[in-house]
Design an enzyme around this catalytic site. Structure first.
Site, PDB file in Angstrom:
ATOM      1  N   CYS A  50       0.856  -0.989   0.096  1.00  0.00           N
ATOM      2  CA  CYS A  50       0.025  -0.017  -0.120  1.00  0.00           C
ATOM      3  C   CYS A  50       0.754   1.205  -0.093  1.00  0.00           C
ATOM      4  O   CYS A  50       0.526   2.061  -0.880  1.00  0.00           O
ATOM      5  CB  CYS A  50      -1.042  -0.078   1.151  1.00  0.00           C
ATOM      6  SG  CYS A  50      -2.146   1.345   1.244  1.00  0.00           S
ATOM      7  N   CYS A  51       1.953   1.201   0.694  1.00  0.00           N
ATOM      8  CA  CYS A  51       2.913   2.320   0.839  1.00  0.00           C
ATOM      9  C   CYS A  51       3.551   2.442  -0.389  1.00  0.00           C
ATOM     10  O   CYS A  51       3.777   3.567  -0.743  1.00  0.00           O
ATOM     11  CB  CYS A  51       3.973   2.485   2.005  1.00  0.00           C
ATOM     12  SG  CYS A  51       3.029   2.851   3.574  1.00  0.00           S
TER      13      CYS A  51
ATOM     14  N   CYS B  19      -1.040   8.303   7.599  1.00  0.00           N
ATOM     15  CA  CYS B  19      -2.317   8.030   6.929  1.00  0.00           C
ATOM     16  C   CYS B  19      -3.194   7.717   8.001  1.00  0.00           C
ATOM     17  O   CYS B  19      -2.857   7.098   8.922  1.00  0.00           O
ATOM     18  CB  CYS B  19      -2.351   6.887   5.931  1.00  0.00           C
ATOM     19  SG  CYS B  19      -1.480   7.214   4.180  1.00  0.00           S
TER      20      CYS B  19
ATOM     21  N   CYS C 217      -3.587   4.128   9.585  1.00  0.00           N
ATOM     22  CA  CYS C 217      -2.100   3.640  10.177  1.00  0.00           C
ATOM     23  C   CYS C 217      -1.460   4.517  11.208  1.00  0.00           C
ATOM     24  O   CYS C 217      -0.243   4.355  11.422  1.00  0.00           O
ATOM     25  CB  CYS C 217      -1.243   3.441   8.988  1.00  0.00           C
ATOM     26  SG  CYS C 217      -1.860   2.273   7.590  1.00  0.00           S
TER      27      CYS C 217
ATOM     28  N   CYS D 176       7.475   3.850   5.768  1.00  0.00           N
ATOM     29  CA  CYS D 176       6.683   3.851   4.676  1.00  0.00           C
ATOM     30  C   CYS D 176       7.469   3.431   3.444  1.00  0.00           C
ATOM     31  O   CYS D 176       6.630   3.035   2.581  1.00  0.00           O
ATOM     32  CB  CYS D 176       5.935   5.175   4.389  1.00  0.00           C
ATOM     33  SG  CYS D 176       6.924   6.630   3.441  1.00  0.00           S
TER      34      CYS D 176
END
Ligand code: SF4
Length: 242
Positions: free
Chosen positions: A116-117, A200, A203, A227
């Site tokens: 995702c990062c 985010c 997280c 990240c």
């Protein structure tokens, strides 16, 4: 200002403890100034809008108001961060925003936060570096932030042809707040809620742990970690290979 700081190989841990607040500011300004002389408009500040980034941004503006920068944002940023970003770019239109809006599986941040990062943060950072022709990017990394941030240097070349300048590497958390308060620099209102490190929404949690980044990625293998923009290659990789 003395020249040659970019080449200096001083012991980072000793600098953290031995320089006082004012000496740290002078060192940071000198590092940015020297790098700006060398790289000109290829020097660009990566501004995450966190307290360390706004500190570096303010320092860069003291060196030269023409210095530009970029912000990487994601669909998961808290509303307060988005509002703060909008205010910031209104004040500084020379900050360009990069965002990856591609479709990704729902809740990828739970199942595979690294991927995702990679998609939402590392990839747009690569875009920024390519599009803005960055030869020296300036970050707000600090070596006392947490377990993953103890091994950095003020000047690094992790990617070939891309210098990385960490001008407040040796600052303590307290010194960053000291600078922001003394210079009246506005910060993201989420700090008033008790956050010490911002990211985010899914997280990032409020944490009372000693470790400054402990509230990041709680419950995953990335807990208190990174990240990826500081650990993954930013150049020389096919952008769609992420
Ligand atoms: S911080 Fe979380 S939501 Fe944001 S890009 Fe990384 S894994 Fe995704």
């Amino acid at each position: 200002m003395s020249m040659g700081l970019l080449e200096s190989n001083e012991n980072v841990k000793e600098l953290v403890d031995n320089l006082n607040y004012k000496q740290k500011i002078e060192r940071s300004l000198a590092l940015i100034e020297e790098a700006y002389e060398r790289y000109g408009d290829g020097l660009v500040v990566a501004n995450s809008l966190g307290k360390d980034s706004v500190c570096v941004w303010a320092l860069a503006k003291m060196v030269n108001p023409k210095i530009g920068g970029f912000i990487v944002t994601t669909r998961y940023k808290p509303a307060q961060t988005v509002a703060f970003m909008q205010e910031t770019v209104e004040q500084y239109p020379e900050l360009k925003i990069y965002k990856n809006d591609v479709e990704i599986p729902e809740n990828l941040y739970e199942r595979d936060p690294d991927r995702c990062c990679d998609m939402l943060k590392v990839l747009p950072t690569r875009w920024a570096i390519e599009e803005m022709r960055v030869t020296c990017w300036v970050t707000g990394l600090r070596c006392t932030e947490g377990r993953t941030r103890t091994d950095y240097q003020e000047v690094e070349e992790r990617d070939k042809g891309l210098m990385k300048l960490n001008p407040i590497l040796i600052w303590k958390e307290r010194e960053v707040w000291q600078f922001l308060a003394l210079n009246g620099v506005k910060v993201n209102p989420l700090y008033a809620e008790g956050y010490r490190s911002l990211g985010c929404a899914p997280c990032t949690k409020i944490s009372t742990d000693e470790n400054e980044r402990a509230g990041r990625w709680i419950g995953t293998s990335k807990c208190g970690g990174e990240c990826g923009i500081h650990t993954r290659p930013l150049k020389g990789v096919l952008v769609d290979a992420v």
